[in-house]
Enzyme design. Structure first.
Site, PDB file in Angstrom:
ATOM      1  N   ASN A  55       0.843  -1.237   0.091  1.00 56.27           N
ATOM      2  CA  ASN A  55       0.045  -0.160  -0.057  1.00 56.27           C
ATOM      3  C   ASN A  55       0.954   1.429  -0.063  1.00 56.27           C
ATOM      4  O   ASN A  55       2.089   1.183  -0.160  1.00 56.27           O
ATOM      5  CB  ASN A  55      -0.773   0.017   1.005  1.00 56.27           C
ATOM      6  CG  ASN A  55      -2.529   0.707   0.724  1.00 56.27           C
ATOM      7  OD1 ASN A  55      -2.234   1.694   0.434  1.00 56.27           O
ATOM      8  ND2 ASN A  55      -3.246  -0.223   1.153  1.00 56.27           N
ATOM      9  N   ARG A  56       0.343   2.365   0.448  1.00 55.86           N
ATOM     10  CA  ARG A  56       0.870   3.791   0.383  1.00 55.86           C
ATOM     11  C   ARG A  56       1.798   4.252   1.475  1.00 55.86           C
ATOM     12  O   ARG A  56       1.248   3.938   2.505  1.00 55.86           O
ATOM     13  CB  ARG A  56      -0.026   4.576  -0.339  1.00 55.86           C
ATOM     14  CG  ARG A  56      -0.489   4.369  -1.762  1.00 55.86           C
ATOM     15  CD  ARG A  56      -1.575   5.095  -2.089  1.00 55.86           C
ATOM     16  NE  ARG A  56      -2.032   4.810  -3.776  1.00 55.86           N
ATOM     17  CZ  ARG A  56      -2.767   4.002  -3.725  1.00 55.86           C
ATOM     18  NH1 ARG A  56      -3.268   3.143  -3.129  1.00 55.86           N
ATOM     19  NH2 ARG A  56      -2.853   3.746  -5.295  1.00 55.86           N
ATOM     20  N   HIS A  81       3.437  -0.245  -2.562  1.00 56.87           N
ATOM     21  CA  HIS A  81       3.836  -1.431  -2.800  1.00 56.87           C
ATOM     22  C   HIS A  81       5.360  -1.797  -2.967  1.00 56.87           C
ATOM     23  O   HIS A  81       5.662  -2.752  -3.522  1.00 56.87           O
ATOM     24  CB  HIS A  81       3.199  -2.019  -3.972  1.00 56.87           C
ATOM     25  CG  HIS A  81       1.796  -2.180  -3.967  1.00 56.87           C
ATOM     26  ND1 HIS A  81       1.043  -2.180  -2.860  1.00 56.87           N
ATOM     27  CD2 HIS A  81       0.834  -2.338  -4.818  1.00 56.87           C
ATOM     28  CE1 HIS A  81      -0.187  -2.338  -2.943  1.00 56.87           C
ATOM     29  NE2 HIS A  81      -0.518  -2.184  -4.250  1.00 56.87           N
ATOM     30  N   HIS A 157      -1.453 -10.101  -3.252  1.00 59.53           N
ATOM     31  CA  HIS A 157      -2.145  -9.244  -4.076  1.00 59.53           C
ATOM     32  C   HIS A 157      -2.982 -10.010  -4.920  1.00 59.53           C
ATOM     33  O   HIS A 157      -2.899  -9.616  -6.290  1.00 59.53           O
ATOM     34  CB  HIS A 157      -1.144  -8.215  -4.703  1.00 59.53           C
ATOM     35  CG  HIS A 157      -1.835  -6.897  -5.013  1.00 59.53           C
ATOM     36  ND1 HIS A 157      -2.783  -6.724  -5.869  1.00 59.53           N
ATOM     37  CD2 HIS A 157      -1.565  -5.739  -4.562  1.00 59.53           C
ATOM     38  CE1 HIS A 157      -3.007  -5.402  -5.801  1.00 59.53           C
ATOM     39  NE2 HIS A 157      -2.537  -4.968  -5.139  1.00 59.53           N
ATOM     40  N   TYR A 159      -5.819 -11.116  -7.224  1.00 59.58           N
ATOM     41  CA  TYR A 159      -6.989 -10.787  -7.965  1.00 59.58           C
ATOM     42  C   TYR A 159      -8.132 -11.740  -8.172  1.00 59.58           C
ATOM     43  O   TYR A 159      -7.872 -12.610  -8.790  1.00 59.58           O
ATOM     44  CB  TYR A 159      -6.858  -9.973  -9.130  1.00 59.58           C
ATOM     45  CG  TYR A 159      -6.136  -8.665  -9.191  1.00 59.58           C
ATOM     46  CD1 TYR A 159      -4.901  -8.704  -8.800  1.00 59.58           C
ATOM     47  CD2 TYR A 159      -6.722  -7.532  -9.700  1.00 59.58           C
ATOM     48  CE1 TYR A 159      -4.054  -7.196  -8.923  1.00 59.58           C
ATOM     49  CE2 TYR A 159      -6.146  -6.313  -9.753  1.00 59.58           C
ATOM     50  CZ  TYR A 159      -4.856  -6.223  -9.433  1.00 59.58           C
ATOM     51  OH  TYR A 159      -4.081  -5.039  -9.373  1.00 59.58           O
ATOM     52  N   ASP A 227     -11.517   1.347  -3.140  1.00 58.98           N
ATOM     53  CA  ASP A 227     -10.150   1.246  -2.901  1.00 58.98           C
ATOM     54  C   ASP A 227      -9.796   1.766  -1.554  1.00 58.98           C
ATOM     55  O   ASP A 227      -9.202   2.539  -1.378  1.00 58.98           O
ATOM     56  CB  ASP A 227      -9.128   2.142  -4.142  1.00 58.98           C
ATOM     57  CG  ASP A 227      -7.662   1.509  -4.063  1.00 58.98           C
ATOM     58  OD1 ASP A 227      -7.542   0.873  -3.360  1.00 58.98           O
ATOM     59  OD2 ASP A 227      -7.022   1.889  -5.246  1.00 58.98           O
ATOM     60  N   GLN A 266      -7.611  -4.138   2.534  1.00 59.39           N
ATOM     61  CA  GLN A 266      -7.873  -3.370   1.499  1.00 59.39           C
ATOM     62  C   GLN A 266      -8.703  -3.771   0.563  1.00 59.39           C
ATOM     63  O   GLN A 266      -8.570  -4.979  -0.084  1.00 59.39           O
ATOM     64  CB  GLN A 266      -6.530  -3.026   0.722  1.00 59.39           C
ATOM     65  CG  GLN A 266      -6.592  -1.848  -0.324  1.00 59.39           C
ATOM     66  CD  GLN A 266      -6.679  -0.499   0.106  1.00 59.39           C
ATOM     67  OE1 GLN A 266      -6.250  -0.102   1.280  1.00 59.39           O
ATOM     68  NE2 GLN A 266      -7.117   0.568  -0.720  1.00 59.39           N
ATOM     69  N   GLU A 293      -6.898  -7.330   0.346  1.00 61.65           N
ATOM     70  CA  GLU A 293      -5.813  -7.422   0.828  1.00 61.65           C
ATOM     71  C   GLU A 293      -5.402  -7.224   2.359  1.00 61.65           C
ATOM     72  O   GLU A 293      -5.706  -6.143   3.118  1.00 61.65           O
ATOM     73  CB  GLU A 293      -4.696  -6.404   0.061  1.00 61.65           C
ATOM     74  CG  GLU A 293      -4.638  -6.377  -1.294  1.00 61.65           C
ATOM     75  CD  GLU A 293      -4.585  -5.123  -2.036  1.00 61.65           C
ATOM     76  OE1 GLU A 293      -3.655  -4.331  -1.757  1.00 61.65           O
ATOM     77  OE2 GLU A 293      -5.227  -4.651  -2.709  1.00 61.65           O
TER      78      GLU A 293
END
Ligand code: BGC
Length: 331
Positions: A55-56, A81, A157, A159, A227, A266, A293
């Site tokens: 993440n950020r 990430h 991560h 999907y 998000d 997340q 996540e």
């Protein structure tokens, strides 16, 4: 019919097969058929181990023990990430398969050197993927140690599209998230530091909701859809794992139930998928998969009131998430 396939690049989960309501086993995660696909610009962290910090991190900066650290800004104006070239998703790990009386797995190890992607400390990381005998369940277990204090926040991560990669959007998947609260963000997706209730908002997934039902409310935001980091409700007393989320797809009958030792999750609705071609040469359009996540909250290293992500020498980082699959009991 339950199969997990993992590759050493990025300790990545590349395939996850589980039976559908007709008993037919099929893959439920996005990815590519070759390493070249994973190395290409079309790879948006598909199935990888994300870190050192997922993440950020705001502006790619943090201060630890009085020293300021600068990381790559790879998601303007923030760090995302773990960085650019040597983030955990891009390096090649060592792998060893193992078996015991409970099931079988693969253990991947990697040591990220001091200063890698700007992070302090030699960080030794282990990720184990484990499938118990006679169960449609994948356990993902992380461990890390360091020789200098450093932030660590690891997640997978993957999907998911429970109808299979390259199927329609996930707007008809039904989602439940076990969270009364979430962390609101600014328009660069960095948390404001507040923790707010989901009550009365379009982020309330405490009861199962079709993903497409309210997603348009978020189309005109920076995230282009969901998000968001949810603050998971606590684990039952004396238990390590908490129920995090449930994803159900009527078409295939598959149900995914996620439990975790992590405090957050997340929920990302694949808003930046761009129609790139992946497995079986099928396109992955906008919102054709969902990431769930499990993790500590975004930008924790700069947020005093969030649970700490700092790992100290002598301590061991531990985190576990279980992806459990079943079929709709109601049919
Ligand atoms: C983030 C998204 C980001 C995506 C990249 C997710 O974990 O929440 O904002 O675009 O990863 O693939």
């Amino acid at each position: 019919g339950f199969v997990a396939k993992v590759m050493t690049r990025g300790a990545t989960l590349v395939q996850l097969h589980t039976p559908d309501k007709d008993g037919k086993s099929g893959d439920v995660i996005l990815g590519f058929d070759s390493v070249a696909g994973y190395e290409s610009e079309d790879n948006q962290y598909f199935g990888c181990t994300t870190g050192r910090v997922c993440n950020r991190i705001a502006k790619g900066k943090f201060t630890l023990d009085g020293k300021e650290y600068t990381l790559a800004v790879n998601n303007e104006p923030n760090h995302l990430h773990g960085g650019v070239e040597r983030s955990l998703d891009k390096v090649v790990w060592k792998a060893k398969s193992y078996k015991n009386d409970k099931g079988s797995g693969v253990r991947l190890t990697y040591t990220s050197p001091d200063g890698d992607e700007g992070y302090p400390g030699n960080l030794s990381v282990t990720v184990s993927y484990f499938v118990p005998k006679d169960a449609t369940r994948l356990g993902i277990h992380y461990k890390a140690t360091t020789d200098k204090s450093t932030p660590v926040n690891l997640t997978n991560h993957a999907y998911f599209n429970l109808s299979g990669p390259g199927s329609d959007t996930v707007l008809n998947h039904v989602l439940r998230i076990n969270a009364d609260k979430y962390t609101p963000v600014d328009d660069t997706l960095i948390p404001t530091g507040k923790i707010e209730s989901v009550e009365g908002t379009d982020l309330d997934f405490r009861k199962p909701v079709r993903i497409g039902k309210r997603i348009e409310k978020f189309t005109d935001t920076a995230a282009l859809g969901y998000d968001h980091n949810y603050v998971l409700n606590a684990a039952p007393k004396g238990k390590d794992y908490r129920f995090a989320a449930m994803l159900f797809d009527k078409k295939s009958g598959r149900r995914l139930r996620i439990t975790t030792t992590e405090p957050g999750i997340q929920f990302y609705s694949g808003n930046f998928l761009k129609g790139q071609k992946g497995k079986g040469d099928k396109p992955f359009p906008h919102r054709s998969a969902v990431c769930l996540e499990t993790q500590h909250f975004p930008d924790s290293v700069n947020q005093e009131n969030f649970p700490s992500t700092i790992l100290k020498p002598g301590d061991t980082y531990k985190s576990s998430t279980i992806l459990g699959f079943s079929l709709d009991e109601k049919k």
